[in-house]
Design a protein around this motif. Sequence first.
Motif, PDB file in Angstrom:
ATOM      1  N   CYS A 182      71.617 -11.460  12.086  1.00 19.99           N
ATOM      2  CA  CYS A 182      70.394 -12.703  12.018  1.00 19.99           C
ATOM      3  C   CYS A 182      69.553 -11.646  12.898  1.00 19.99           C
ATOM      4  CB  CYS A 182      70.842 -13.972  12.772  1.00 19.99           C
ATOM      5  SG  CYS A 182      71.851 -15.368  10.967  1.00 19.99           S
ATOM      6  N   ARG A 183      69.580 -10.913  14.248  1.00 23.85           N
ATOM      7  CA  ARG A 183      69.373 -10.693  14.898  1.00 23.85           C
ATOM      8  C   ARG A 183      68.814  -9.176  14.494  1.00 23.85           C
ATOM      9  NH1 ARG A 183      69.595 -13.081  19.701  1.00 23.85           N
ATOM     10  NH2 ARG A 183      71.303 -14.658  20.058  1.00 23.85           N
ATOM     11  N   GLU A 184      68.801  -8.142  13.367  1.00 26.27           N
ATOM     12  CA  GLU A 184      68.639  -7.092  13.032  1.00 26.27           C
ATOM     13  C   GLU A 184      68.535  -7.189  11.146  1.00 26.27           C
ATOM     14  OE1 GLU A 184      71.893  -4.161  14.518  1.00 26.27           O
ATOM     15  OE2 GLU A 184      71.301  -5.660  16.444  1.00 26.27           O
ATOM     16  N   VAL A 185      69.017  -7.394  10.635  1.00 25.40           N
ATOM     17  CA  VAL A 185      69.171  -6.964   9.511  1.00 25.40           C
ATOM     18  C   VAL A 185      67.295  -8.211   8.290  1.00 25.40           C
ATOM     19  CG1 VAL A 185      69.954  -6.588   7.661  1.00 25.40           C
ATOM     20  CG2 VAL A 185      71.684  -6.668   9.324  1.00 25.40           C
ATOM     21  N   LEU A 186      68.200  -8.911   8.806  1.00 23.41           N
ATOM     22  CA  LEU A 186      67.721 -10.154   7.592  1.00 23.41           C
ATOM     23  C   LEU A 186      65.582 -10.272   8.018  1.00 23.41           C
ATOM     24  CD1 LEU A 186      69.679 -13.670   8.004  1.00 23.41           C
ATOM     25  CD2 LEU A 186      70.151 -11.676   6.645  1.00 23.41           C
ATOM     26  N   ARG A 187      65.366 -10.252   6.713  1.00 22.39           N
ATOM     27  CA  ARG A 187      63.552 -10.115   7.170  1.00 22.39           C
ATOM     28  C   ARG A 187      62.524 -11.446   6.487  1.00 22.39           C
ATOM     29  NH1 ARG A 187      64.671  -7.384  10.474  1.00 22.39           N
ATOM     30  NH2 ARG A 187      64.571  -5.261  10.754  1.00 22.39           N
ATOM     31  N   ASP A 188      62.312 -12.041   6.750  1.00 20.56           N
ATOM     32  CA  ASP A 188      61.054 -12.620   5.709  1.00 20.56           C
ATOM     33  C   ASP A 188      60.748 -12.102   4.360  1.00 20.56           C
ATOM     34  OD1 ASP A 188      59.397 -14.642   4.927  1.00 20.56           O
ATOM     35  OD2 ASP A 188      57.923 -15.091   6.418  1.00 20.56           O
ATOM     36  N   MET A 242      61.966 -16.241  13.568  1.00 21.47           N
ATOM     37  CA  MET A 242      61.727 -14.573  12.418  1.00 21.47           C
ATOM     38  C   MET A 242      60.865 -15.289  11.792  1.00 21.47           C
ATOM     39  SD  MET A 242      63.785 -12.383   9.935  1.00 21.47           S
ATOM     40  CE  MET A 242      64.203 -14.096   9.184  1.00 21.47           C
ATOM     41  N   MET A 243      61.331 -17.065  10.907  1.00 24.05           N
ATOM     42  CA  MET A 243      59.968 -17.315  10.415  1.00 24.05           C
ATOM     43  C   MET A 243      59.518 -18.028  10.739  1.00 24.05           C
ATOM     44  SD  MET A 243      61.514 -17.228   7.094  1.00 24.05           S
ATOM     45  CE  MET A 243      61.078 -18.504   6.444  1.00 24.05           C
ATOM     46  N   GLY A 244      58.948 -18.396  12.150  1.00 17.66           N
ATOM     47  CA  GLY A 244      58.131 -18.638  12.839  1.00 17.66           C
ATOM     48  C   GLY A 244      58.676 -20.431  12.937  1.00 17.66           C
TER      49      GLY A 244
END
Length: 336
Positions: A182-188, A242-244
């Motif tokens: 959740c903190r380092e790999v996932l991206r929008d 990350m998703m705002g």
Amino acid sequence: MTELADRTTPTDDDPIGASGMLGPDSVTWRYFGDWRGMLMGLWSGSMQNMHPKLAAGVWDHSDFFGERWERLMRSLYPISGVVFDRTPETGKKVRDYHLTIKGTMDDGARYHALDPDVFYWAHATFWYGNIRCAEAFGPPISEADKRRLFDESRTWYSMYGVSMRPVPDTYEEFLAYWDRMCREVLRDHDAVRTVLDITQLPPPPWMAGWMPGRLWKRQIVVVNRLFLWITTGLYDEPVREMMGLSWSRWDQVRFRAFGTAVDTLMEAVPPRYRRHPRARDADDRVRGRVPSDAPLLETPARNLPSGPERDNPIHYCPVHAQRRAQLPWQSNDVND
């Protein structure tokens, strides 16, 4: 085939039988397949597509965005079947739907759907989704059962016949893995945003015959806001950031109240009908309501891909898919 099975000796009260399959006494059977899981749909789909390589595969190869209802409804059958069919063949079939899904990302990196890190991430959202669903919408789940779910998730994953390398050894290690993802790999990604926007969806196939298009378009905007709010409440805080997406203390209070209402409503439903048809069919076989050698219950024909897509090996498309009404021992049930 599995590290876990190699060091597990089943006992009479072991949820994993001599075949190495999960059984009706497992925690997984108790929680997986509950209709409450439908509230997790946008969470599961978006969390999966936040993995950059998984998103690339979906964006390049899947017709998910052209037939989202049908894909969702039919995919529930083989995915749940890996748990409930009690045969390794279902897992291997699900694995093989992914054999040809590969390509190159925008940054030049190559991806493959059967990359162990990618495939395990998708599995993680399925099994861990049981915990998130129970915590949010019930039924209540103990810490001991969370750990049992993790142990059983290793057995579940082994049924696909893919590398066990990325699978954590303990529940605590899994939680650390999840937090790191959740903190380092996932991206929008555009695939994530498309999953979260259901305003352009047509009525689902089972509703299309009686829901007027104008009424559907008016209510789907409201439904989209509700499901985006539910999904935001299910996200980890790093994912929200990350998703705002904003989430206030008042949102959390309302979310808990909503979850309690869902749990109360579902408890009023007879246990048999809280279950997805494939899970219910498995229960029926165990209890003798359905012959153990009866054909597996498959998705209704209305959910199958159309035209030449039916022959595409990336799709689950059983040639013998039938409506439940055609199966006399199951004629009184609703099959989605």
